[in-house]
Design an enzyme around this catalytic site. Sequence first.
Site, PDB file in Angstrom:
ATOM      1  CG  HIS A 172      -1.936  -1.019   1.318  1.00 15.43           C
ATOM      2  ND1 HIS A 172      -2.144  -1.814   2.423  1.00 15.43           N
ATOM      3  CD2 HIS A 172      -2.861  -1.425   0.410  1.00 15.43           C
ATOM      4  CE1 HIS A 172      -3.151  -2.640   2.197  1.00 15.43           C
ATOM      5  NE2 HIS A 172      -3.596  -2.443   0.984  1.00 15.43           N
TER       6      HIS A 172
ATOM      7  NE  ARG B 255      -2.824  -7.659  -4.136  1.00 12.16           N
ATOM      8  CZ  ARG B 255      -3.559  -7.672  -3.032  1.00 12.16           C
ATOM      9  NH1 ARG B 255      -2.981  -7.840  -1.866  1.00 12.16           N
ATOM     10  NH2 ARG B 255      -4.861  -7.533  -3.086  1.00 12.16           N
TER      11      ARG B 255
ATOM     12  CE  LYS C  99     -15.238  -5.499   3.212  1.00  7.19           C
ATOM     13  NZ  LYS C  99     -14.040  -4.958   2.556  1.00  7.19           N
TER      14      LYS C  99
ATOM     15  CB  SER D 200      -4.297  -6.701   4.642  1.00  9.07           C
ATOM     16  OG  SER D 200      -3.857  -5.497   4.072  1.00  9.07           O
TER      17      SER D 200
HETATM   18  P1  ADP Z   1      -9.956  -3.624  -0.195  1.00  6.53           P
HETATM   19  O1  ADP Z   1     -10.645  -4.210   0.979  1.00  6.53           O
HETATM   20  O2  ADP Z   1     -10.629  -2.400  -0.757  1.00  6.53           O
HETATM   21  O3  ADP Z   1      -9.549  -4.600  -1.260  1.00  6.53           O
HETATM   22  P2  ADP Z   1      -7.165  -3.451   0.577  1.00  6.53           P
HETATM   23  O4  ADP Z   1      -6.671  -2.731   1.789  1.00  6.53           O
HETATM   24  O5  ADP Z   1      -6.987  -4.921   0.548  1.00  6.53           O
HETATM   25  O6  ADP Z   1      -8.653  -2.989   0.437  1.00  6.53           O
HETATM   26  O7  ADP Z   1      -6.492  -2.831  -0.721  1.00  6.53           O
HETATM   27  C1  ADP Z   1      -6.613  -1.487  -1.070  1.00  6.53           C
HETATM   28  C2  ADP Z   1      -6.032  -1.295  -2.462  1.00  6.53           C
HETATM   29  O8  ADP Z   1      -4.632  -1.570  -2.437  1.00  6.53           O
HETATM   30  C3  ADP Z   1      -6.623  -2.230  -3.505  1.00  6.53           C
HETATM   31  O9  ADP Z   1      -6.674  -1.538  -4.729  1.00  6.53           O
HETATM   32  C4  ADP Z   1      -5.613  -3.352  -3.585  1.00  6.53           C
HETATM   33  O10 ADP Z   1      -5.640  -4.005  -4.834  1.00  6.53           O
HETATM   34  C5  ADP Z   1      -4.325  -2.568  -3.381  1.00  6.53           C
HETATM   35  N1  ADP Z   1      -3.235  -3.393  -2.865  1.00  6.53           N
HETATM   36  C6  ADP Z   1      -3.253  -4.196  -1.780  1.00  6.53           C
HETATM   37  N2  ADP Z   1      -2.055  -4.797  -1.611  1.00  6.53           N
HETATM   38  C7  ADP Z   1      -1.261  -4.359  -2.623  1.00  6.53           C
HETATM   39  C8  ADP Z   1       0.094  -4.626  -3.038  1.00  6.53           C
HETATM   40  N3  ADP Z   1       0.865  -5.477  -2.368  1.00  6.53           N
HETATM   41  N4  ADP Z   1       0.563  -3.993  -4.149  1.00  6.53           N
HETATM   42  C9  ADP Z   1      -0.243  -3.149  -4.826  1.00  6.53           C
HETATM   43  N5  ADP Z   1      -1.508  -2.861  -4.508  1.00  6.53           N
HETATM   44  C10 ADP Z   1      -2.023  -3.452  -3.418  1.00  6.53           C
END
Ligand code: ADP
Length: 157
Positions: free
Chosen positions: A17, A90, A41, A128
């Site tokens: 992130h 990803r 959630k 995450s």
């Molecule tokens: P959500 O619950 O909205 O999917 P996340 O916190 O999992 O929220 O992810 C937020 C954003 O960050 C999403 O667009 C996700 O694809 C992106 N993201 C998460 N991990 C990575 C990573 N390792 N590299 C690039 N983008 C990421």
Amino acid sequence: MLRAVFPGSFDPPTLGHFNIIERASAIFDELIVVVAENRQKRYFFSAEERVKLIADLTREYVNVSVLVCDRLIVEFMQQHNARILLRGVRGSDDFSYEFELSMMNKALNRNIETLFMTTDPEYFVLRSSSIKELASFHGDISGMVPPSVAEALKARF
Ligand code: ADP
């Protein structure tokens, strides 16, 4: 004036992130990191904790702010006068999910443009949910999240 939002759960925020935030802050005039607070959630960290973790680590980026959103992102964007919705990708699984999401948001508001930023290769395995699981077994997460996030996870487990 290009104002983008980068929404997500960030539960917890990972180096993946922060990599997107850093790269996006160099492209857009303003970037709002939007921490989701969806009452349906269950989150591991509260919205306030997630905001603080991100805000503390993005202080050096003067054009980055962190806000909470507890409604539709398209409504949030309208209120904050932002047209660009940034999402990190990803791989192809992420992309098909993100593509559908972008179609839904387009149906809700035609003015919103979703842009995808591909992960930098060293972060593409970071997720995450897996990091939380690893932390619950006291695994080494030091290469996956910033030290303050690792501390917060350690304290919670
Ligand atoms: P959500 O619950 O909205 O999917 P996340 O916190 O999992 O929220 O992810 C937020 C954003 O960050 C999403 O667009 C996700 O694809 C992106 N993201 C998460 N991990 C990575 C990573 N390792 N590299 C690039 N983008 C990421």
